[in-house]
Each structure stands twice: as structure tokens, then as C-alpha cells.
Motif scaffolding. Sequence first.
Motif, PDB file in Angstrom:
ATOM      1  N   ASN A   1     -23.862 -70.854  17.978  1.00 22.69           N
ATOM      2  CA  ASN A   1     -24.277 -71.533  16.741  1.00 22.69           C
ATOM      3  C   ASN A   1     -23.298 -71.235  15.593  1.00 22.69           C
ATOM      4  OD1 ASN A   1     -24.897 -68.987  15.841  1.00 22.69           O
ATOM      5  ND2 ASN A   1     -27.121 -69.249  15.932  1.00 22.69           N
TER       6      ASN A   1
ATOM      7  N   PRO B   1     -24.752 -68.676  24.645  1.00 24.19           N
ATOM      8  CA  PRO B   1     -25.811 -68.835  23.645  1.00 24.19           C
ATOM      9  C   PRO B   1     -27.196 -68.709  24.268  1.00 24.19           C
ATOM     10  CG  PRO B   1     -24.613 -70.911  23.984  1.00 24.19           C
ATOM     11  CD  PRO B   1     -23.945 -69.878  24.822  1.00 24.19           C
ATOM     12  N   GLY B   2     -28.138 -68.335  23.438  1.00 26.45           N
ATOM     13  CA  GLY B   2     -29.483 -68.141  23.986  1.00 26.45           C
ATOM     14  C   GLY B   2     -30.552 -68.083  22.923  1.00 26.45           C
ATOM     15  N   GLY B   3     -30.200 -68.470  21.701  1.00 21.81           N
ATOM     16  CA  GLY B   3     -31.173 -68.378  20.616  1.00 21.81           C
ATOM     17  C   GLY B   3     -32.374 -69.285  20.848  1.00 21.81           C
ATOM     18  N   THR B   4     -32.108 -70.589  21.008  1.00 25.15           N
ATOM     19  CA  THR B   4     -33.220 -71.530  21.104  1.00 25.15           C
ATOM     20  C   THR B   4     -33.353 -72.162  22.491  1.00 25.15           C
ATOM     21  OG1 THR B   4     -31.733 -73.208  20.240  1.00 25.15           O
ATOM     22  CG2 THR B   4     -33.171 -72.136  18.660  1.00 25.15           C
TER      23      THR B   4
ATOM     24  N   PHE C   1     -32.540 -60.165  13.286  1.00 33.26           N
ATOM     25  CA  PHE C   1     -32.305 -61.600  13.536  1.00 33.26           C
ATOM     26  C   PHE C   1     -32.970 -62.134  14.797  1.00 33.26           C
ATOM     27  CE2 PHE C   1     -28.414 -60.506  10.994  1.00 33.26           C
ATOM     28  CZ  PHE C   1     -28.862 -61.127   9.841  1.00 33.26           C
ATOM     29  N   ASP C   2     -33.285 -61.260  15.737  1.00 35.88           N
ATOM     30  CA  ASP C   2     -33.906 -61.735  16.988  1.00 35.88           C
ATOM     31  C   ASP C   2     -35.306 -61.162  17.182  1.00 35.88           C
ATOM     32  OD1 ASP C   2     -31.440 -63.064  18.661  1.00 35.88           O
ATOM     33  OD2 ASP C   2     -30.762 -61.376  17.469  1.00 35.88           O
TER      34      ASP C   2
ATOM     35  N   TYR D   1     -23.270 -69.090  13.189  1.00 36.48           N
ATOM     36  CA  TYR D   1     -22.947 -67.671  12.941  1.00 36.48           C
ATOM     37  C   TYR D   1     -21.891 -67.195  13.946  1.00 36.48           C
ATOM     38  CZ  TYR D   1     -27.217 -68.075  10.268  1.00 36.48           C
ATOM     39  OH  TYR D   1     -28.161 -68.489   9.384  1.00 36.48           O
TER      40      TYR D   1
ATOM     41  N   TYR E   1     -19.343 -65.346  25.416  1.00 36.47           N
ATOM     42  CA  TYR E   1     -20.595 -65.476  24.678  1.00 36.47           C
ATOM     43  C   TYR E   1     -21.405 -66.605  25.295  1.00 36.47           C
ATOM     44  CZ  TYR E   1     -24.090 -65.708  21.111  1.00 36.47           C
ATOM     45  OH  TYR E   1     -25.300 -65.660  20.473  1.00 36.47           O
TER      46      TYR E   1
ATOM     47  N   GLN F   1     -23.078 -60.485  15.437  1.00 32.94           N
ATOM     48  CA  GLN F   1     -22.983 -59.068  15.836  1.00 32.94           C
ATOM     49  C   GLN F   1     -22.403 -58.931  17.250  1.00 32.94           C
ATOM     50  OE1 GLN F   1     -25.646 -60.699  14.811  1.00 32.94           O
ATOM     51  NE2 GLN F   1     -27.502 -60.230  15.950  1.00 32.94           N
TER      52      GLN F   1
ATOM     53  N   SER G   1     -23.513 -73.396  30.858  1.00 37.12           N
ATOM     54  CA  SER G   1     -22.424 -72.771  30.085  1.00 37.12           C
ATOM     55  C   SER G   1     -21.943 -71.478  30.734  1.00 37.12           C
ATOM     56  CB  SER G   1     -22.870 -72.491  28.649  1.00 37.12           C
ATOM     57  OG  SER G   1     -23.110 -73.708  27.991  1.00 37.12           O
TER      58      SER G   1
END
Length: 392
Positions: A176, A95-98, A26-27, A178, A93, A153, A104
Amino acid sequence: MIAVQAIIDKVKVDGDQALYSLTKEFDQQDLDKLKVDPALLKASWDALEPELQQALKLTKQRIEDYETKILYKDHQDDELSYVYRPLERVGIYIPGGTALYPSSVLMTIVPALVAGVKDIIVTTPVFQPNNITFAALYLCGVTDYVFTVGGAQAIAALAYGTESIPKVDKICGPGNAYVAMAKRLVFGDVGIDSIAGPSEILLYVDESTPVDAVVYDLFAQAEHDANARTFLLSESQEYVDRIEERMEELVESQVRGDIIKASMDNNHYAIVDSRDKLLEVIDYIGAEHVSIQHKDQDSIVEAINYAGAVFKGFYSMEAIGDYVAGPSHVLPTNRNARFSHGLNANDFRTSHAIISIKKATYNQIAPAAEKIAQSEGLFAHQRSVSIRRESL
Ligand SMILES: NC(=O)c1ccc[n+]([C@@H]2O[C@H](COP(=O)([O-])OP(=O)(O)OC[C@H]3O[C@@H](n4cnc5c(N)ncnc54)[C@H](O)[C@@H]3O)[C@@H](O)[C@H]2O)c1
Ligand SMILES: [Zn+2]
């Protein structure tokens, strides 16, 4: 949901091995370890320009001062007390995907620190060695347990533990779809904060606020994501028309113009001409952010019952709350403010009653307990109470 449950199950069974393979899937990252070397966190902090370091320090201090003031106080009494205790181990958690969210980091971790949490375990899908998320973690002094894992995960790892990542008591922080679904699914095995959806704002403005200021308040919300929602309430149709016109003019020049345009489909306008109607609408929507910029703002704000956070007046625009005002920007969305609240230090504590009945009180209340126990057919309960009377 099925896909997210499958991810959780995989982490439960295969532990770290699952985290490596899911991160690859996924990453697109081939990791050889999950834990971040504390030296990398320090290096990220050292690399920040001094003005940004100062801005983060100021923010941290303001959050700390505010959270310290709003901590619930123990209620100590001779016989009936209520006391608060910090959670032992929490998972945060980030976030850091995009995009990266140092704000935060501060808005979740500082409340946990103020609450007195012993172990703070951080997961974040941020893989470049030098970055502002790591810098903010260093500023918070949270350097021992930072792991580069994201998505469902990461939530599963925090909920059930793996060889590298310790199981926690509660998981907090935004993410997000998920991440949100995974938090829903692990709840019960572990505590969670609220499940925040797309961001939203309700603005009630009068003409004392310049049109351009209102437009940028709306854009600031809209640029978060294409699903962001805005509700603009006013007494004047003419004023709303001017705001709409100016939005059309300015949107083209916005850096995140595409996202703003997409979320402008979720803009709602309403003309409200009575105080009762206004308060009814505000409480019904229970918006994440409620911004009141109006000559009667004092009495309106006093009467609001349900909101993620209320921003009163021209200088309390929501964007200042996102960063430096003090209260956490992790807030309930989608009407959840009607039954829950924004993240704060008290969410990182748990509490219990202490019952310490004295003999004189026992003499007064024991007959009632006996009577009720008897009516429920729980005779050992009754005897447990009465036996003490006999031995007086
Ligand atoms: N409410 C708040 O306070 C606040 C603050 C900051 C960010 N946010 C929100 O957090 C969210 C951040 O989202 P993001 O995606 O950038 O980062 P994220 O860290 O939440 O999610 C990224 C992870 O999602 C997983 N993922 C991606 N595609 C997947 C797929 N097809 N199947 C399974 N897993 C997948 C990956 O493992 C990746 O690591 C945004 O919605 C943002 O608005 C909210
Ligand atoms: Zn915002």
C-alpha cells in the motif's frame, strides 16, 4: 512522508522492539515473536483443498519455465565479457493488510528462485496461523525467514536489519501507500524494484470481442481498488456505447460493485480511427496492462514500444496474466513503463564487465588512453599505461 520517515527511524534505532510496538499500533496485534514457525507454513499448505494446491503448482511451474527462458545470458569473450550473478539476499514484501495475495507470493518469489538468490527474507502482515499466503510460501520452499511484519516498518527492517530480521540487498514486492513511500525513502541504502501505484489497463477492442467479455475485462481491473484506471479505445462509438450500457446493467450484481463503481469514475473512452494515433496514445500512456483484441492485433502489438505487459488476443485477458500465464503481475504503473519494466528474474541478479586486455590489443589502444589521460591532467593514469609499454 514525515510519518513514514518517523517509522523508519524508529526501526533503525529500536530494532525488534519498534516492530512489536508498531505492529500493535497499526495492526492491532500483540506479538511475542516475529518469525513464523515453518511448521505453520506446512500446516497451511496441508489444509488447502487439492484443486487449489494443483492450481498453485501449475502456476508455479509456468512462472518457473518462463523466467528460466528469459534469464539474460552471460556474454563471454576473449577480452571483454559481461556476466550475471544472483543477489545474495533479497527481501520480499507480500501485502496482507486487507486481503491475501498467494499469487503475489509466486509472482515475486519464483523469479528470485530462478535467479539463484541464496537467502529470501519474507515479511507480511498476516497473523492468523492458517492462511493461503503461508501455503504459497511453503510451496515455494521459502520457510526459514518469514516474518509477520507489515507496512513501512517491514521495509525499514529489511533495509537496515533488526535483531530478528536480516538486512537485505534489495527489496521487491507490492504494497500500500505506506509500503511504497518507505521503499522510496530507503532506496540507495538498499535496492528496490519499481514503485507500483494503482493498477490500470488500456484496452483496444473491435466488435469481434463480445460486449460482455469487454465489460468483465474492465470490471476485473476496476475491482482492484477505487483508484484503478481503465482506458477503452475503439474505432466504433456505437460499440463503446453498448459496452457502457452493459456496464451500467451488470455493475449492480458484482460482489465488489462498490469498488467498481468508485473506480468507474476513472474510466476513459476514446474513439481512435487511425493506426498512427492509436500507437501514439498507447505509447504515451505506457499503461501497466495493454490488452489488444482486434483483427489487426499482430501488427499493432509488434509496433507497441511501452507497456507494463501486452496481452494479445481474446484468450489473453489480463485476468489470466494476474494468475497463471507466467510473466510476473508486478508491473510498472502511472507511465513508468516508459522507463522501467515488470519484475522478472533478471531483477534478482546483478552484473559486471570483465576486462581482460591482451598484449596485442594493449599495443593498439594504449596510445589513445595515454593521450586522453594527458588531456585530463591525470598524469599517474598516463604513466600507469605508458610504464607497461617501456617494460615490453
Ligand atoms: N501490483 C501488484 O502486483 C499488487 C499485487 C497485490 C497487491 N497489490 C496492492 O497492494 C496493496 C495492499 O495493501 P494493504 O493495505 O491491503 O496491505 P499492505 O500489506 O500493503 O499494508 C498493510 C500495512 O500497512 C500498515 N498501515 C496501515 N495503516 C497505517 C497507518 N495509518 N500508518 C502507518 N502504517 C499503516 C500496517 O502496518 C499494515 O501492516 C493494495 O494497494 C493492492 O492493490 C498490488
Ligand atoms: Zn488484475
